[in-house]
Every structure is written in structure tokens, then in C-alpha cells.
Write an enzyme that holds these catalytic residues in place. Structure first.
Site, PDB file in Angstrom:
ATOM      1  N   GLY A  10     148.804  50.405  35.094  1.00 30.65           N
ATOM      2  CA  GLY A  10     148.281  50.752  34.012  1.00 30.65           C
ATOM      3  C   GLY A  10     146.999  49.964  32.936  1.00 30.65           C
ATOM      4  O   GLY A  10     146.140  49.086  33.507  1.00 30.65           O
ATOM      5  N   GLY A  15     143.910  46.732  31.064  1.00 32.08           N
ATOM      6  CA  GLY A  15     144.644  46.759  32.524  1.00 32.08           C
ATOM      7  C   GLY A  15     143.114  46.974  33.075  1.00 32.08           C
ATOM      8  O   GLY A  15     143.048  46.394  34.158  1.00 32.08           O
ATOM      9  N   SER A 129     145.200  36.281  26.495  1.00 34.16           N
ATOM     10  CA  SER A 129     144.876  36.665  25.013  1.00 34.16           C
ATOM     11  C   SER A 129     143.062  36.640  25.338  1.00 34.16           C
ATOM     12  O   SER A 129     143.060  35.742  25.751  1.00 34.16           O
ATOM     13  CB  SER A 129     145.747  34.929  24.544  1.00 34.16           C
ATOM     14  OG  SER A 129     144.621  34.948  22.942  1.00 34.16           O
ATOM     15  N   GLY A 130     142.522  37.127  24.153  1.00 36.49           N
ATOM     16  CA  GLY A 130     140.996  37.256  23.975  1.00 36.49           C
ATOM     17  C   GLY A 130     140.587  38.907  23.782  1.00 36.49           C
ATOM     18  O   GLY A 130     139.382  39.250  23.296  1.00 36.49           O
ATOM     19  N   LYS A 183     152.783  32.470  24.266  1.00 33.96           N
ATOM     20  CA  LYS A 183     151.968  33.305  23.831  1.00 33.96           C
ATOM     21  C   LYS A 183     152.249  33.805  22.258  1.00 33.96           C
ATOM     22  O   LYS A 183     151.306  34.555  21.914  1.00 33.96           O
ATOM     23  CB  LYS A 183     151.678  34.491  25.333  1.00 33.96           C
ATOM     24  CG  LYS A 183     150.300  35.987  24.201  1.00 33.96           C
ATOM     25  CD  LYS A 183     149.479  35.428  24.661  1.00 33.96           C
ATOM     26  CE  LYS A 183     148.449  37.272  24.439  1.00 33.96           C
ATOM     27  NZ  LYS A 183     148.723  37.946  23.428  1.00 33.96           N
ATOM     28  N   HIS A 186     151.172  31.629  20.324  1.00 37.88           N
ATOM     29  CA  HIS A 186     149.755  31.674  19.641  1.00 37.88           C
ATOM     30  C   HIS A 186     149.319  32.844  18.663  1.00 37.88           C
ATOM     31  O   HIS A 186     148.974  33.226  17.784  1.00 37.88           O
ATOM     32  CB  HIS A 186     148.903  32.273  21.169  1.00 37.88           C
ATOM     33  CG  HIS A 186     147.863  32.471  21.568  1.00 37.88           C
ATOM     34  ND1 HIS A 186     147.306  33.610  20.449  1.00 37.88           N
ATOM     35  CD2 HIS A 186     146.720  32.346  21.301  1.00 37.88           C
ATOM     36  CE1 HIS A 186     146.513  33.990  21.121  1.00 37.88           C
ATOM     37  NE2 HIS A 186     145.514  32.912  20.793  1.00 37.88           N
ATOM     38  N   ASN A 187     150.152  33.674  19.088  1.00 33.60           N
ATOM     39  CA  ASN A 187     149.883  35.313  18.021  1.00 33.60           C
ATOM     40  C   ASN A 187     150.323  34.130  16.405  1.00 33.60           C
ATOM     41  O   ASN A 187     149.433  34.792  15.787  1.00 33.60           O
ATOM     42  CB  ASN A 187     150.819  36.384  18.115  1.00 33.60           C
ATOM     43  CG  ASN A 187     149.472  36.783  19.319  1.00 33.60           C
ATOM     44  OD1 ASN A 187     148.962  36.241  20.847  1.00 33.60           O
ATOM     45  ND2 ASN A 187     150.025  38.356  20.110  1.00 33.60           N
ATOM     46  N   GLU A 190     147.951  32.789  15.034  1.00 33.76           N
ATOM     47  CA  GLU A 190     146.649  33.535  14.803  1.00 33.76           C
ATOM     48  C   GLU A 190     146.935  34.519  13.569  1.00 33.76           C
ATOM     49  O   GLU A 190     146.016  34.676  12.660  1.00 33.76           O
ATOM     50  CB  GLU A 190     146.596  34.737  15.998  1.00 33.76           C
ATOM     51  CG  GLU A 190     145.626  35.508  15.691  1.00 33.76           C
ATOM     52  CD  GLU A 190     145.611  36.986  17.014  1.00 33.76           C
ATOM     53  OE1 GLU A 190     145.923  37.722  17.210  1.00 33.76           O
ATOM     54  OE2 GLU A 190     145.306  36.248  18.083  1.00 33.76           O
ATOM     55  N   HIS A 450     181.756  21.808   2.665  1.00 34.68           N
ATOM     56  CA  HIS A 450     180.672  22.507   3.640  1.00 34.68           C
ATOM     57  C   HIS A 450     180.951  19.702   3.887  1.00 34.68           C
ATOM     58  O   HIS A 450     180.447  20.251   5.570  1.00 34.68           O
ATOM     59  CB  HIS A 450     180.181  22.453   3.408  1.00 34.68           C
ATOM     60  CG  HIS A 450     179.774  24.147   3.233  1.00 34.68           C
ATOM     61  ND1 HIS A 450     180.386  24.775   4.946  1.00 34.68           N
ATOM     62  CD2 HIS A 450     179.379  24.997   2.784  1.00 34.68           C
ATOM     63  CE1 HIS A 450     180.601  25.892   4.184  1.00 34.68           C
ATOM     64  NE2 HIS A 450     180.232  26.144   2.769  1.00 34.68           N
TER      65      HIS A 450
END
Length: 474
Positions: A10, A15, A129-130, A183, A186-187, A190, A450
Site C-alpha cells: 500500500g 505507505g 500519527s504525524g 490512536k 488521539h484523533n 485532535e 426506575h
């Protein structure tokens, strides 16, 4: 033919750059792409950077790898990922390793890891990430999977990862889907980080009538202090950019509809499942969704709001700086709460301090204050919330008056600040001795029986609201 140390299939931008990063660090890299021309182009353009072993098909790709084979797939998440995994697995042997470096959903990763484990093949869901620059020059890398896979793969990942003070921005996150979960969070952080930055820009521009270029200087100044981070740094660059064709500020010629690839939604959906309030991430996700409905916005354009007017000077800039930092702390605290809850739910045993450590470099949310987060968890690994850490509690206490003024100003002049507002509401909710949830429970008991709990005795209770209103043990 010399066999490759590791392979990448890929070869789109991420990639390709990851393969180049590996080659630059002295690894022989097998490379493959569904379209062979892209493989040939990589070798032609960058063959001088190291050793590449190209293959036209997956069978040749797998055959070119040293045992135990290590193959990284960098393809778009979804059905295509499953197809590539299935093809690779059929060509591999027990002990071999498939590494998914895409933005896969962690549940898919857990499913794939379990299925391949039965066949003796290691599956390593790995967050990277980056962006394209990080992939080439050193990303933050978050691998999950088995400890055995980490022993074979970890040294390579730490070699090519970003380094901060000599420490690689990569650790073994945890089993099965832990890497892709971290990850994902993390996003999500972000998303929140960018929303808060956008609100800061918008409020200052509307309130002060400042130009994008003037605000670029404000962000540059902020980047020299506690807000020092990659996103603040590039915000100044974007605001300073001038469109060559029109001569207008770049930010004014970009359509104001923020797109998203799904990781923010995944984060919010997971948080709902785990019962963790990630209000900052949710508001950031919904703000993007709102921006993406121009037909509704056009229909609502005639709705009346307050008249905008100048409401301050340098004092407002300082207030916004403090509000941004305080809201940022809340966003990260919520993300770390979500990781802690998932660790407990899935038995991952996440080291939250280590997550802060590997986010200090390479990734999009890298920031100076991640060192403070790491220190907080080093001091108390069982910290119930980052907001209770003495250092962060002091920052929030100092910032709260400015924070409240910012939200008040935004409301008064009609500038939407869902990020600032929700962060402040979360702070106020968390610090309250009693919340109105007591009334919510009373209402739930009234219409749905309830039940509720009392503050003065054990057990669950129900009031006979439609009868004599007597209380009974449930």
C-alpha cells in the site's frame, strides 16, 4: 535474491513515506502496491535512500520477506483491509506478522487479531500519527498486539519513530485493539484541540476586528509559552498565508465546511458505550457536522443576533489564551479518562503516562504540556482525573476568571464557542458537591419506576407517585 527485513504493501503517501523511513534507517524493505507502477515509481525516485525489494504481486512480496515475516499494510480502512489481510494470511505461516498501520476501528482490529491468532499469525493493529511528514521523518507509533510481536517488531518501530530527549515515541500499548483505540482517542483529542483553536481565532477576529495576519502574530506569541505545540505553530502559518490569486487572506478563500474521516465520531460513540463524558470531542465533532450543512445555515442566516462591536483589546487576547489552555487541559483529561475506562473494560492495562510520553513527538497533538501529563501519572498512576493533579488544578484555578469572561463575551456578541463553553461546564460539573442529577432520578422514578438511592441509607427505593406517595424498598 536478498530477503527484506520488513515489508510495506500500500504505497500511497503514508505507505510510501513509511517505506522510505524504514529504508533510511538501514532496513531492507519489501514494497508492493496493487498497481505495480506505483511500486516502480517509488524505487525509481527514492531507490538511493536505501534497499528496496519490489514485487508485482502479494505472493512475491511475502516470499521476499525474512522469517518470521513482518508485513505492514497501509491501505484504506474497511473491506479493502480485510481483503488484503486475508490474502496475506493465506500466504503466511505460523509466527509471521501482519501489521495494520491504517486508521482501523479498534473493534475490527480485535476481531482480526482473534481470527489470526487461531491460525498462529500475529496481528498488530498499529496507530501511526504525524501525517506524511511524520511517516517519513519519525511519527508517533502506537502498536497493539501480543508481547511476542512487540519483541520482534518493537525495535524497528522505535528506531523509525520520533525521538524526544532520546526517548522513542513508540511503546507496546497493549493487546489486540489497544493500539488502534489509543490512536482513535488521539484523533478525538485532535478534533477538540483544533476546534478550540478555531474558536479562539473566531472570537478574537469578531470581537477585535483583527486581521488574520495580526492573529498569526498572536498565535506565534502563544507558541512561546504554555501553549507551545504543533497545532498552535501551524495555526500561525495558515493565518499568515495570502492567496496568490486574489491577494486575500488564505483563510478567507477556503470554504468553511470542515470535513472528517470518522475517527472523531468513533471516539464519541465509544465514549458513550463506556459511559465517559468526552464533551469537548463531541462538541468538536458536532461543530464540523454543523459546518457541513450550508443549506440549513443559509436558511437560518436571517435569524437575529446581537450587534457585533469592539469589546476589548490586549486583555481579551490574554483571556482567550488562558481559556484556550484551560479548555485544552479538559479535552486531554477527558481523552485520558476514556483510555482508562477502555483499559479496564477490555483488560488492556494501559500505561497512561507512557501514552503521554509517545505523544510528545511526531504526532499531530504533540505539545509541551504533555510532559506535565506524564509527570502527573508518574506521581499518581491511579489519578482519577487530570484535573485533580495539583499542577493542573492550579492552572485551572488561575485561568477560570478569564475563562468565564471569554464565554460571557462570546455569548454577548453572538460568537459560537461550543468547545470553550462545554469545557467550562464540565469543569463546573466535576467540581460540584451536588448535581441536579438528583432531580433527574426523581423524574425517572416518577414516570418509569426506575428507582433511586438515598443519601442517608443503603438500598434502592421507589415512591408510589400515582398512589399514596409512600416510599418502598425496591
Amino acid at each position: 535474491m536478498d530477503l527484506a527485513d520488513i515489508g510495506v504493501t500500500g504505497l500511497a503517501t503514508m505507505g510510501r513515506n513509511l517505506a522510505r523511513n524504514l529504508a533510511r534507517h538501514g532496513y531492507a524493505v519489501a514494497v508492493h502496491n496493487r498497481t505495480y507502477g506505483r511500486t516502480q515509481q517509488l524505487v525509481k525516485e527514492f531507490g538511493g535512500e536505501g534497499t528496496f525489494v519490489p514485487s508485482e504481486d502479494l505472493a512475491a512480496f511475502v516470499a521476499s520477506l525474512k522469517r518470521p515475516r513482518r508485513a505492514i499494510i497501509m491501505v484504506k480502512a474497511g473491506a479493502g483491509t480485510d481483503a488484503v489481510i486475508d490474502q496475506l494470511a493465506d500466504l503466511m505461516e505460523p509466527g509471521d506478522m501482519i501489521v495494520d498501520g491504517g486508521n482501523a476501528h479498534f473493534d475490527d482490529t480485535r476481531r482480526r487479531e482473534a481470527a489470526l491468532r487461531e491460525r498462529g499469525i500475529h496481528f498488530v493493529g498499529t496507530g501511526i500519527s504525524g501525517g506524511e511528514e511524520g511517516a517519513l521523518n519519525g511519527p508517533s507509533i502506537m502498536p497493539g498486539g501480543s508481547k511476542e510481536s512487540w519483541e520482534a517488531l518493537g525495535p524497528i518501530l522505535q528506531d523509525i519513530a520520533a525521538k524526544v530527549e532520546g526517548v522513542p515515541c513508540s511503546v507496546h500499548v497493549g493487546p489486540d485493539g489497544a493500539g488502534h483505540f489509543v490512536k482513535m482517542v488521539h484523533n478525538g483529542i485532535e478534533y477538540s484541540d483544533m476546534q478550540l483553536i478555531a474558536e479562539s481565532y473566531d472570537l478574537l477576529r469578531q470581537a477585535l476586528g483583527a486581521t488574520p495576519a495580526e492573529l498569526a502574530e498572536v498565535f506565534r506569541e502563544w507558541n512561546r509559552g504554555d501553549l507551545d505545540s504543533y497545532l498552535i505553530e501551524i495555526t500561525a502559518e495558515v493565518l499568515d498565508q495570502v492567496d496568490a490569486e486574489t491577494g486575500k487572506p488564505f483563510v478567507d478563500i477556503v470554504v468553511d465546511q470542515a470535513e472528517q474521516k470518522g475517527t472523531g465520531r468513533w471516539t464519541v460513540q465509544s465514549a458513550l458505550d463506556l459511559g465517559v463524558p468526552v464533551t469537548g470531542i463531541a462538541e468538536a465533532t458536532f461543530a464540523r457536522a454543523l459546518s457541513g450543512h450550508p443549506e440549513q445555515r443559509a436558511a437560518a442566516a436571517a435569524l437575529r443576533g446581537p450587534k457585533l462591536s469592539g469589546v476589548g483589546g490586549r486583555e481579551l487576547i490574554e483571556d482567550v489564551r488562558q481559556a484556550l489552555y484551560a479548555s485544552k487541559i479538559v479535552a486531554y483529561a477527558q481523552g485520558f479518562d476514556q483510555m482508562a475506562a477502555a483499559s479496564k473494560e477490555y483488560g488492556w492495562d494501559l500505561d497512561l503516562g507512557a501514552m503521554a510520553t509517545i505523544w510528545r513527538g511526531g504526532c499531530i497533538i504533540r505539545a509541551k504540556f504533555l510532559d506535565r501529563i506524564r509527570a502527573a501519572y508518574d506521581a499518581d498512576p491511579s489519578l482519577p482525573t487530570l484535573l485533580a493533579d495539583p499542577t493542573f488544578a492550579a492552572v485551572l484555578d488561575t485561568a477560570q476568571e478569564a475563562w468565564r469572561r471569554v464565554v460571557t463575551t462570546a455569548v454577548q456578541i453572538g460568537v459560537p464557542t461550543p468547545g470553550f463553553s462545554s469545557a467550562l461546564a464540565y469543569y463546573d460539573g466535576l467540581r460540584r458537591d451536588r448535581l441536579p442529577a438528583a432531580l433527574v432520578q426523581g423524574l425517572r422514578d416518577y414516570f418509569g419506576a426506575h428507582t433511586y438511592h438515598r443519601v442517608d441509607k443503603e438500598g434502592a427505593f421507589h415512591t408510589d407517585w400515582s398512589g399514596d406517595r409512600a416510599e418502598h424498598s425496591a
